[in-house]
Design a protein around this motif. Structure first.
Motif, mmCIF file in Angstrom:
data_model
loop_
_atom_site.group_PDB
_atom_site.id
_atom_site.type_symbol
_atom_site.label_atom_id
_atom_site.label_comp_id
_atom_site.label_asym_id
_atom_site.label_seq_id
_atom_site.Cartn_x
_atom_site.Cartn_y
_atom_site.Cartn_z
ATOM 1 N N MET A 155 0.275 14.399 1.104
ATOM 2 C CA MET A 155 -1.148 14.603 1.334
ATOM 3 C C MET A 155 -1.990 13.519 0.683
ATOM 4 S SD MET A 155 -0.727 17.211 3.184
ATOM 5 C CE MET A 155 -2.435 17.575 3.544
ATOM 6 N N SER A 156 -1.517 12.951 -0.427
ATOM 7 C CA SER A 156 -2.288 11.894 -1.092
ATOM 8 C C SER A 156 -1.402 11.188 -2.103
ATOM 9 C CB SER A 156 -3.525 12.470 -1.795
ATOM 10 O OG SER A 156 -3.137 13.342 -2.847
ATOM 11 N N SER A 157 -1.824 9.983 -2.472
ATOM 12 C CA SER A 157 -1.165 9.243 -3.548
ATOM 13 C C SER A 157 -2.206 8.367 -4.227
ATOM 14 C CB SER A 157 -0.016 8.382 -3.008
ATOM 15 O OG SER A 157 -0.520 7.347 -2.173
ATOM 16 N N SER A 158 -2.036 8.167 -5.524
ATOM 17 C CA SER A 158 -2.963 7.326 -6.277
ATOM 18 C C SER A 158 -2.206 6.691 -7.428
ATOM 19 C CB SER A 158 -4.145 8.147 -6.813
ATOM 20 O OG SER A 158 -3.701 9.193 -7.651
ATOM 21 N N MET A 179 1.710 11.475 -6.732
ATOM 22 C CA MET A 179 1.832 11.832 -5.320
ATOM 23 C C MET A 179 1.733 13.346 -5.158
ATOM 24 S SD MET A 179 5.169 9.413 -4.607
ATOM 25 C CE MET A 179 5.165 9.611 -2.824
ATOM 26 N N ASN A 180 1.122 13.766 -4.053
ATOM 27 C CA ASN A 180 0.980 15.183 -3.761
ATOM 28 C C ASN A 180 1.594 15.487 -2.399
ATOM 29 O OD1 ASN A 180 -0.784 16.238 -6.047
ATOM 30 N ND2 ASN A 180 -1.970 14.490 -5.339
ATOM 31 N N SER A 195 3.069 18.327 -6.968
ATOM 32 C CA SER A 195 2.353 17.165 -7.486
ATOM 33 C C SER A 195 3.284 16.484 -8.477
ATOM 34 C CB SER A 195 1.052 17.577 -8.177
ATOM 35 O OG SER A 195 0.418 16.446 -8.754
ATOM 36 N N GLY A 217 -6.078 7.838 5.908
ATOM 37 C CA GLY A 217 -5.253 8.618 4.984
ATOM 38 C C GLY A 217 -5.954 9.854 4.450
ATOM 39 N N ARG A 218 -7.279 9.936 4.613
ATOM 40 C CA ARG A 218 -7.977 11.137 4.156
ATOM 41 C C ARG A 218 -7.690 12.292 5.119
ATOM 42 N NH1 ARG A 218 -11.904 7.509 4.171
ATOM 43 N NH2 ARG A 218 -13.175 8.637 5.681
ATOM 44 N N TYR A 219 -7.837 13.505 4.610
ATOM 45 C CA TYR A 219 -7.651 14.665 5.467
ATOM 46 C C TYR A 219 -8.669 15.731 5.098
ATOM 47 C CZ TYR A 219 -5.305 16.989 1.552
ATOM 48 O OH TYR A 219 -5.024 17.554 0.336
#
Length: 285
Positions: free
Chosen positions: A163-166, A174-175, A191, A276-278
């Protein structure tokens, strides 16, 4: 003789009338559960006016959806399966928590919070020293992302979605969310925080699906897309993104209420953008 003929004719008329009413009902039901092409074209035009193209098909049939009942998962069994053949010690804490130690890793199964916390002290110095100490190379980042995905798969199964990474310095977070038959199970997620060498921290949230609940009245997809657009547009302006695109539309479930051992999850719609956003919104609005 005449009486029997009249009875037969009346019976035929009643059957014909009932069949006609049934057909009219089905036609009306289909009409009320169908998003018209005009409505689809209208929402597509609204997105395009905000410089967002829709690259995926918008389903016109409004499915009848159900809430689902959840029950507490066997967190201890999950930890034991994750550890496999590794040696470990187990300590009970306050009745609701069980701590596992295996080498440098500590796992805490918290039944009250329905989650498992993971920490590996072997990488503690890496975290403290790598916050601003250089950046990950592309190769290092790819290796860590692959390691993070493998870690999440051990808990959620192979069918997952990132769902996301930073990242900051050499720390990558990462999630992930579980997928079941193409639907996002928001209540089952991982997560994970990685540093060069391995997984430093992780939190695993997990529930078991118990059964279907009552049917709900779901909004048509064009209305949900319209409701999402202001947030999409606001984020584009805030992030100074000139254009974007809707690449996927996924159904899923999120918890709306829970007790100590049970929960209720409602269906929602998630749109995934090319950037990449949701964004997601419950089908009940």
């Amino acid at each position: 003789m005449k009486g029997k003929l009249i009875q037969t004719l009346i019976l035929i008329l009643l059957i014909g009338l009932n069949l006609t009413l049934l057909v009219l009902y089905l036609v009306e039901l289909r009409r009320t559960r169908l998003v018209t092409q005009e409505a689809v074209d209208r929402v597509v035009a609204l997105y395009e006016a905000e410089q967002v193209e829709i690259h995926t098909e918008i389903p016109q049939i409004v499915k009848r959806r159900e809430a689902i009942a959840l029950r507490a998962a066997d967190l201890d069994g999950m930890v034991v399966r994750f550890l496999g053949d590794a040696e470990y010690s187990r300590t009970y804490i306050y009745g609701n928590k069980i701590q596992y130690r295996s080498g440098t890793a500590v796992l805490m199964a918290d039944w009250g919070a329905h989650n498992i916390n993971y920490r590996d002290s072997a990488y503690e110095e890496n975290v403290e020293s790598s916050g601003s100490d250089g950046e990950l190379t592309e190769a290092e980042r790819e290796m860590l992302m692959a390691a993070g995905r493998r870690f999440a798969e051990k808990w959620l199964g192979e069918d997952i979605m990132m769902m996301s990474s930073s990242g900051v310095g050499q720390v990558l977070t990462m999630n992930f969310c579980q997928l079941q038959e193409g639907e996002l199970m928001y209540f089952n997620r991982v997560s994970v925080t990685l540093v060069p060498g391995g997984v430093r921290l992780a939190e695993i949230q997990y529930w078991d699906v118990d059964s279907d609940e009552t049917k709900i009245e779901s909004k048509p997809i064009d209305e949900l897309l319209y409701q999402m657009l202001p947030q999409v547009s606001a984020d584009m302006k805030r992030l100074q993104v000139e254009s974007d695109s809707v690449e996927e539309m996924l159904d899923g479930y999120e918890i709306i209420s829970y007790t100590r051992d049970t929960a209720i999850a409602y269906p929602n719609l998630t749109i995934v953008l090319g950037s990449g956003r949701y964004y997601h919104l419950r089908y009940t609005g």
